[in-house]
Every structure is written in structure tokens, then in C-alpha cells.
Design a protein around this motif. Structure first.
Motif, PDB file in Angstrom:
ATOM      1  N   VAL A 312       0.997  -1.400   0.227  1.00 30.24           N
ATOM      2  CA  VAL A 312      -0.217   0.095  -0.045  1.00 30.24           C
ATOM      3  C   VAL A 312       0.920   1.059  -0.246  1.00 30.24           C
ATOM      4  O   VAL A 312       1.982   1.529   0.950  1.00 30.24           O
ATOM      5  N   ASP A 313       0.688   2.108  -0.680  1.00 27.66           N
ATOM      6  CA  ASP A 313       1.057   3.534  -1.101  1.00 27.66           C
ATOM      7  C   ASP A 313       1.556   3.824   0.435  1.00 27.66           C
ATOM      8  O   ASP A 313       0.867   4.190   1.139  1.00 27.66           O
ATOM      9  N   PHE A 314       2.489   4.808   0.542  1.00 27.92           N
ATOM     10  CA  PHE A 314       2.660   5.382   1.875  1.00 27.92           C
ATOM     11  C   PHE A 314       1.251   6.646   2.134  1.00 27.92           C
ATOM     12  O   PHE A 314       1.511   6.865   3.469  1.00 27.92           O
ATOM     13  N   ASP A 315       1.162   6.903   0.576  1.00 23.88           N
ATOM     14  CA  ASP A 315       0.199   8.328   0.741  1.00 23.88           C
ATOM     15  C   ASP A 315      -1.461   7.130   0.889  1.00 23.88           C
ATOM     16  O   ASP A 315      -2.319   8.601   1.258  1.00 23.88           O
ATOM     17  N   HIS A 316      -1.368   6.820   1.129  1.00 25.46           N
ATOM     18  CA  HIS A 316      -2.959   5.938   1.541  1.00 25.46           C
ATOM     19  C   HIS A 316      -3.072   6.317   2.387  1.00 25.46           C
ATOM     20  O   HIS A 316      -2.822   6.446   3.442  1.00 25.46           O
ATOM     21  N   PRO A 317      -4.301   6.368   3.070  1.00 21.77           N
ATOM     22  CA  PRO A 317      -5.393   6.999   3.635  1.00 21.77           C
ATOM     23  C   PRO A 317      -5.336   6.132   5.148  1.00 21.77           C
ATOM     24  O   PRO A 317      -5.336   6.036   6.464  1.00 21.77           O
ATOM     25  N   HIS A 318      -4.848   5.187   4.904  1.00 21.75           N
ATOM     26  CA  HIS A 318      -4.778   3.982   5.880  1.00 21.75           C
ATOM     27  C   HIS A 318      -3.750   3.528   5.853  1.00 21.75           C
ATOM     28  O   HIS A 318      -3.478   2.376   6.751  1.00 21.75           O
ATOM     29  N   TYR A 319      -1.878   4.329   5.617  1.00 27.25           N
ATOM     30  CA  TYR A 319      -0.730   4.113   5.939  1.00 27.25           C
ATOM     31  C   TYR A 319      -1.123   4.073   6.953  1.00 27.25           C
ATOM     32  O   TYR A 319      -1.323   4.840   7.577  1.00 27.25           O
ATOM     33  N   GLY A 320      -0.029   2.474   7.368  1.00 26.42           N
ATOM     34  CA  GLY A 320      -0.044   2.870   8.844  1.00 26.42           C
ATOM     35  C   GLY A 320      -0.533   2.473  10.242  1.00 26.42           C
ATOM     36  O   GLY A 320      -0.459   2.610  11.403  1.00 26.42           O
ATOM     37  N   LYS A 321      -2.130   2.389   9.881  1.00 25.87           N
ATOM     38  CA  LYS A 321      -3.265   2.052  10.219  1.00 25.87           C
ATOM     39  C   LYS A 321      -2.705   0.410  10.371  1.00 25.87           C
ATOM     40  O   LYS A 321      -2.380   0.094  10.298  1.00 25.87           O
ATOM     41  N   LEU A 322      -3.603   0.228  11.881  1.00 25.40           N
ATOM     42  CA  LEU A 322      -3.887  -1.474  12.462  1.00 25.40           C
ATOM     43  C   LEU A 322      -5.724  -1.868  12.378  1.00 25.40           C
ATOM     44  O   LEU A 322      -6.332  -1.734  11.969  1.00 25.40           O
ATOM     45  N   ALA A 323      -5.342  -2.788  10.621  1.00 25.19           N
ATOM     46  CA  ALA A 323      -6.150  -3.459  10.639  1.00 25.19           C
ATOM     47  C   ALA A 323      -6.392  -5.315  11.722  1.00 25.19           C
ATOM     48  O   ALA A 323      -5.149  -6.075  11.750  1.00 25.19           O
ATOM     49  N   VAL A 324      -7.403  -5.849  11.838  1.00 24.39           N
ATOM     50  CA  VAL A 324      -7.619  -6.903  12.000  1.00 24.39           C
ATOM     51  C   VAL A 324      -8.593  -7.796  11.685  1.00 24.39           C
ATOM     52  O   VAL A 324     -10.311  -6.818  11.349  1.00 24.39           O
ATOM     53  N   PHE A 325      -9.401  -8.798  12.374  1.00 27.60           N
ATOM     54  CA  PHE A 325     -10.538  -9.746  12.910  1.00 27.60           C
ATOM     55  C   PHE A 325     -11.147  -9.982  13.222  1.00 27.60           C
ATOM     56  O   PHE A 325      -9.808 -10.291  14.434  1.00 27.60           O
ATOM     57  N   ASN A 326     -11.879  -9.388  14.133  1.00 28.39           N
ATOM     58  CA  ASN A 326     -12.678  -9.356  14.802  1.00 28.39           C
ATOM     59  C   ASN A 326     -13.452 -10.707  14.752  1.00 28.39           C
ATOM     60  O   ASN A 326     -15.045 -10.738  14.742  1.00 28.39           O
ATOM     61  N   ASN A 327     -13.714 -11.837  16.124  1.00 26.26           N
ATOM     62  CA  ASN A 327     -13.833 -12.794  15.564  1.00 26.26           C
ATOM     63  C   ASN A 327     -15.347 -13.141  16.326  1.00 26.26           C
ATOM     64  O   ASN A 327     -16.299 -13.677  15.522  1.00 26.26           O
ATOM     65  N   ARG A 328     -15.565 -12.750  17.512  1.00 29.75           N
ATOM     66  CA  ARG A 328     -16.638 -13.153  18.070  1.00 29.75           C
ATOM     67  C   ARG A 328     -17.607 -11.749  18.359  1.00 29.75           C
ATOM     68  O   ARG A 328     -18.536 -11.119  18.952  1.00 29.75           O
ATOM     69  N   VAL A 329     -17.532 -10.916  17.448  1.00 26.45           N
ATOM     70  CA  VAL A 329     -18.517  -9.526  17.802  1.00 26.45           C
ATOM     71  C   VAL A 329     -19.010  -9.789  18.279  1.00 26.45           C
ATOM     72  O   VAL A 329     -20.018  -8.835  18.547  1.00 26.45           O
ATOM     73  N   ASN A 330     -20.139 -11.153  17.398  1.00 26.56           N
ATOM     74  CA  ASN A 330     -21.543 -10.995  17.742  1.00 26.56           C
ATOM     75  C   ASN A 330     -21.644 -12.663  16.719  1.00 26.56           C
ATOM     76  O   ASN A 330     -21.432 -13.713  16.752  1.00 26.56           O
ATOM     77  N   PRO A 331     -22.962 -12.859  17.790  1.00 24.80           N
ATOM     78  CA  PRO A 331     -23.138 -14.554  17.250  1.00 24.80           C
ATOM     79  C   PRO A 331     -23.145 -14.807  16.647  1.00 24.80           C
ATOM     80  O   PRO A 331     -22.704 -16.281  16.207  1.00 24.80           O
ATOM     81  N   SER A 332     -23.226 -14.503  15.677  1.00 19.93           N
ATOM     82  CA  SER A 332     -23.670 -15.366  14.056  1.00 19.93           C
ATOM     83  C   SER A 332     -22.818 -14.795  13.058  1.00 19.93           C
ATOM     84  O   SER A 332     -23.236 -15.244  11.965  1.00 19.93           O
ATOM     85  N   TYR A 333     -21.700 -13.728  13.462  1.00 15.96           N
ATOM     86  CA  TYR A 333     -21.327 -13.078  12.101  1.00 15.96           C
ATOM     87  C   TYR A 333     -20.101 -12.652  12.736  1.00 15.96           C
ATOM     88  O   TYR A 333     -19.647 -12.119  14.197  1.00 15.96           O
TER      89      TYR A 333
END
Length: 555
Positions: A312-333
Motif C-alpha cells: 500500500v502506498d505511503f500516501d494511502h489514507p489507511h497507511y500505518g493504521k492497524l487492521a484486524v479480524f474481529n472474530n466473536r463480535v456477534n454470535p452469528s457474524y
């Protein structure tokens, strides 16, 4: 079925919609005009091999291993074409430490699958597990359990009710130099504890006054099992010289300072942060340090935390942020999320509001258009692709999907395994196809330069080899792709053919089997065809002997 091949100077003309789903495993749907072009790396559970797939679901390379080994759990493809993978023996004798995500061996193998280096840690005192992180300097960060006896845990202040196994396996991070096999840096949770259970034991203090420390008696697992933290992901940020980990039994992510010496990492001062090895950021569940309640919790047994800084390019608005998969945020999704941790370059610290670090909420939350299709109690991954799409793996059901920013599905793949064994295309009851992660590497990735990436088959049995024929090469006519127009496309009634430069043009329309549907001479600028009685499918329109357009009929 016969696959039609047209030999000429070619370009790829692709439909702007997905075909109706036909497959039950492997490639389920694909919109090449919106999907990100690349190769997909997967290391499915219950079998030993690492697969590199193209977007059609075809194997373009495989790193095979002895059937006595299993993923343990992550795998990375380096720019030089070497593969770094975690594995463990299928059967371990006298296994002293072991839980979900267990590993034990980290290997580097070259493109041709020759083992270049191997490191093992799996005995009665420590065991590697879950994830690693290759570093720019060639070192590798690894997650490990370390054994603590019941007496050591009680002396540290552990509640005896939380010692049902009469032992504890706190996590630690080790940095290994493959050139020397040396552990050159390490960080231990055990050096950064606090507890308010027993004033007569070590680490006693006010948990709420010390969010930089880790409460020895906190866990979202009420059973008090030895696997207290279950750290399942690690990433390294070379710009900040920091490490982030995912700690699912705390429902938190933690960031620590890697710029410390080994002695500073064991203490509370030193490094660029001045905090030594104490936490410089934690987020997801402030109740874990007495600064919130259930209503404040954002993360739920999360996986695959990482900085968005690859491809991802340095000037991308999400560059340097954190991504995560939130497994059990809901009982069905489950959801995929992006977090802006709020790092201050001037202060060299993360934003602290008096009760928690970072933002009040996610910057972005993404759900599947049919939310329950992404639902996984464990495993799983998310990747922000260079075209702004998200590639998500719902690990428990081996389902991967690519979503556009508009939440359109442009690629789907279901790992075609049952208990590690390939299944037949058409099977609908698939289990045992769990997949820790998926990662897509751009076609321009340095590892692929000069490599033979010709498809060599499929994982599934009896594959549907025609399913991806919607991206067959189409000939280029006089270098002008705007000469010939077909609309609407897809069509279900009347379809119009329009030529910018009319003349005596021979038009032929054939189906995927090469059977002629129509053949006529077109002298006018425009002609209407009635396709309402045609069988649904893809048709190729040829003009003067060159295949120039594709038409999808959806009656």
C-alpha cells in the motif's frame, strides 16, 4: 469440456459483473474487472502443504512437506522467493506444552522447497505457537509459551482458583537471527505483571493505576487454563521499531517498544518510548485494566492484527493504521476492522485520554453483504489490497472473499478440503477445511520474477476447469478496443451490436464449446439481435475472424 484458445496479440476484456455461482468449493465467484490481480498464499490445516493459487483457484506453485507435519500456523513468502513457515509434528511424544495454535518449528525453504534453515523450540520449558514475523534485517520474531510452575505462579500473585492445571504458560517474544541461530532479543510478559489479589506476593499494586502492566489474574477464559493469553498474531513496524500482538484471552491488542536492549525490555525504562518493555499501547477491552466495562469492549477474540504498510502506498489514507479480524463480535457474524491508533510522532507516544489509549471506536468496520458468511470463532485474516478492496478469510469454514469499498463481492474461494483431504467439486457439506489466513501478493512481487507460474492443477478433485473461462483472452482488433460495442451486457432480450466504422463485416457468435450460434454479414452501423431464446451462458463475438467481445446471456 473443450477450452477455447485464441492465438493472437491479446488483451483481457472482462465482464463487469460476476457470473452466477456454480462451484461449491475452490473458486466460487470472480469479477476480474474489480478484483485485485495477484497470487494467493494459503496453508490450510490438517495437511502439510503450502499452496500458491492464481485468482482462478489454480495452483501455480506448491511447497510440499512430509505428511507427518501440520501448520503451526502462519506462512510468509519473502521477496527473494524463500518461504518462511511454521509447523509442528502431527504426533508429538511427551508433549509438555500444547494447545490450540501449537507450533514448534520455523523453517526457511527456497522456491524449490529445499530447506535452508530450521529452528525448533518445543520442550518442557517453552514452545513456539501461532505466528512469526520476518524482519527487514533477516531476523524472525516468534511467539512462544514458557512454562511457569504452580509455585512460581502463586509467588507472582496468581489467584489459586485460576490454576486448575497447576501451571501457567505466559507468552514471550523471541527474535532469532537465522545466520547464527542466536536469540538476539526477547520480551517476556512475566516481566510486566501487576496483581491486586495478594499483597504478600510479587507484583502487588493497583491495576487501574498501571495500564502499562498486565493483570496476572485477568482472562476472558474463566477456566483458568495454562494457556493464559493465547497470543495469536505478531507484526513489526520498522518505521517505529515497534511490535504489535493480538492477545485474544484479553480481547486486546498490545504494542511494545522494540528499540530496547534485552535488559531494558525486561524493565520499565529505556528505548525510544522511555517505557522499557511496558505496554505503550493497548486497545479493545479497557476492563482488562479496570478502566471500563462490557459496554466499552471493541475486540472479541480477534486475530491477524497488523500494520497496514505492505503493498500500500505511503500516501494511502489507511497507511500505518492497524487492521484486524474481529472474530466473536456477534454470535452469528465476524467483522473486519481498521483502527487508527493515534501515534504522535512529536511525543513518540500514543494518544491517551486518561482512561484508554487510541480512538473511541474503529475507523472502519466491514461486514459481508450476507453477514453470517463471515463467521469464525478463531483463526481468520484481513488484508487491505492496493486497489482498496479487502481480502478476508473466515478461517473456521475455509471461506475467503474479496470485497470492494462499496461492499461488492468480486472474488470468493472455499478451501476444497475435508479433514485435510481434497474433496470433489460439487460437494456441499464441507468441514475440516479450516484455514489460518490467506494473503495475496501482487503479480509484480519480486518473488515471482523469473518464476514459472503456469497453472499445474487444482486442490479439489474433478475441478470445474471451465468456470474461469469468462476471462479467456480476447483478440485485439487494429489496436482499437472502442470500435465494437455490445449492449446491454449482460442481456436477456434484445442486444445491440454497434460498429463505429461500418462496412462489410463478418460477424460470428460462438459459445464456450466453440459451437456457432450465429454467422452473418453486417453492413450497417448498428443491428439488434433477439437473444431471448438463447441458452444462458457466455458467448464470444468475432468480427472478421478476430474475437472481439464477450456477451453474457442471463435468460
Amino acid at each position: 469440456m473443450l477450452r477455447i484458445i485464441f492465438i493472437s496479440t491479446i488483451f483481457y476484456f472482462v465482464l463487469s459483473i460476476n457470473l452466477p455461482a456454480q462451484n461449491t468449493v475452490g473458486l466460487l465467484s470472480y469479477n476480474p474487472s474489480k478484483a485485485f490481480e495477484g497470487y494467493n498464499l494459503i496453508f490450510p490445516h490438517n495437511q502439510p502443504n503450502v499452496y500458491l493459487l492464481n485468482n482462478c483457484g489454480e495452483i501455480v506453485h506448491v511447497w510440499e512437506d512430509d505428511p507427518q507435519f501440520r501448520p503451526g500456523n502462519s506462512v510468509y513468502l519473502l521477496e527473494n522467493g524463500n518461504l518462511v513457515k511454521c509447523k509442528h509434528p502431527l504426533v508429538s511424544e511427551n508433549e509438555s506444552i500444547g494447545a490450540g495454535g501449537k507450533g514448534g518449528i520455523v523453517e526457511i525453504v527456497d522456491w524449490d522447497n529445499t530447506v535452508l534453515w530450521s529452528f525448533e523450540q518445543n520442550d518442557s520449558t517453552a514452545r513456539l505457537h501461532h505466528d512469526i514475523q520476518p524482519m527487514p534485517n533477516g531476523h524472525i520474531l516468534m511467539i512462544s509459551w514458557e512454562y511457569k510452575s504452580k509455585a512460581e505462579a502463586i509467588q507472582a500473585g496468581r489467584d489459586t482458583a485460576l490454576l486448575i492445571n497447576n501451571k501457567l504458560w505466559p507468552d514471550y517474544i523471541l527474535e532469532v537471527d537465522p545466520n547464527t541461530d542466536e536469540i538476539v532479543w526477547e520480551w517476556h510478559v512475566w516481566d510486566h505483571l501487576i496483581q491486586d489479589y495478594d499483597a504478600g506476593k510479587d507484583n502487588f499494586g493497583s491495576v487501574g493505576d498501571h495500564p502499562e502492566l498486565i493483570d496476572l489474574n485477568w482472562t476472558s477464559n474463566p477456566d483458568g487454563i495454562a494457556d493464559w493469553l493465547h497470543t495469536n498474531a505478531i507484526d513489526y513496524n520498522p518505521e517505529l521499531d515497534q511490535i504489535v500482538v493480538s492477545v485474544p484471552f484479553f480481547d486486546e491488542i498490545w504494542i511494545i517498544d522494540h528499540s530496547t536492549s534485552v535488559s531494558e525490555a525486561a524493565g520499565h525504562t529505556g528505548g525510544l518510548s522511555g517505557k522499557g518493555g511496558d505496554l505503550i499501547f493497548r486497545w479493545g477491552n479497557p476492563a482488562a485494566y479496570r478502566m471500563g466495562n462490557a459496554a466499552d469492549q471493541k475486540l472479541f477474540f480477534q486475530h491477524d492484527i497488523h500494520w497496514i504498510d505492505e503493498f500500500v502506498d505511503f500516501d494511502h489514507p489507511h497507511y500505518g493504521k492497524l487492521a484486524v479480524f474481529n472474530n466473536r463480535v456477534n454470535p452469528s457474524y465476524s467483522t473486519a476492522n481498521i483502527i487508527n491508533p493515534g501515534f504522535g510522532w512529536d511525543s513518540w507516544a500514543y494518544l491517551w485520554n486518561g482512561s484508554q489509549w487510541g480512538p473511541e471506536d474503529f475507523e472502519l468496520t466491514v461486514m459481508h453483504p450476507q453477514p453470517t458468511k463471515i463467521h469464525s470463532g478463531g483463526l481468520s485474516s484481513v488484508q487491505l489490497l492496493p486497489n482498496d478492496n479487502l481480502l478476508i478469510c473466515s478461517g473456521a469454514n475455509g471461506y475467503s472473499v474479496e470485497l470492494t469499498p462499496q461492499n461488492d463481492i468480486v472474488w470468493e474461494y472455499k478451501t476444497p478440503l475435508m479433514g485435510g483431504q481434497p474433496v470433489t467439486q460439487g460437494d456441499t457439506t464441507i468441514s475440516g477445511n479450516i484455514t489460518f489466513r490467506i494473503k495475496r501478493y501482487p503479480t509484480s512481487y519480486a518473488a515471482f520474477e523469473g518464476r514459472d507460474l503456469t497453472p499445474i492443477g487444482y486442490i479439489e478433485l474433478d475441478p470445474d476447469t471451465t468456470f474461469c473461462d469468462m476471462i479467456l483472452p480476447v483478440d485485439e482488433v487494429a489496436g482499437n478496443t472502442n470500435t465494437f460495442k455490445v449492449f446491454p451486457n449482460p442481456a436477456s432480450g434484445i442486444v445491440t451490436l454497434e460498429i463505429d466504422n461500418p462496412g462489410s463485416r463478418l460477424i460470428e457468435i460462438i459459445d464456450l464449446l466453440g459451437r456457432r450460434q450465429l454467422y452473418f454479414e453486417m453492413n450497417d452501423h448498428r443491428i439488434d439481435l433477439d437473444v431471448s431464446n438463447w441458452e444462458p451462458g457466455i458467448f464470444f463475438i468475432r468480427m472478421d475472424g478476430f474475437t472481439f467481445q464477450k456477451l453474457l446471456v442471463i435468460n
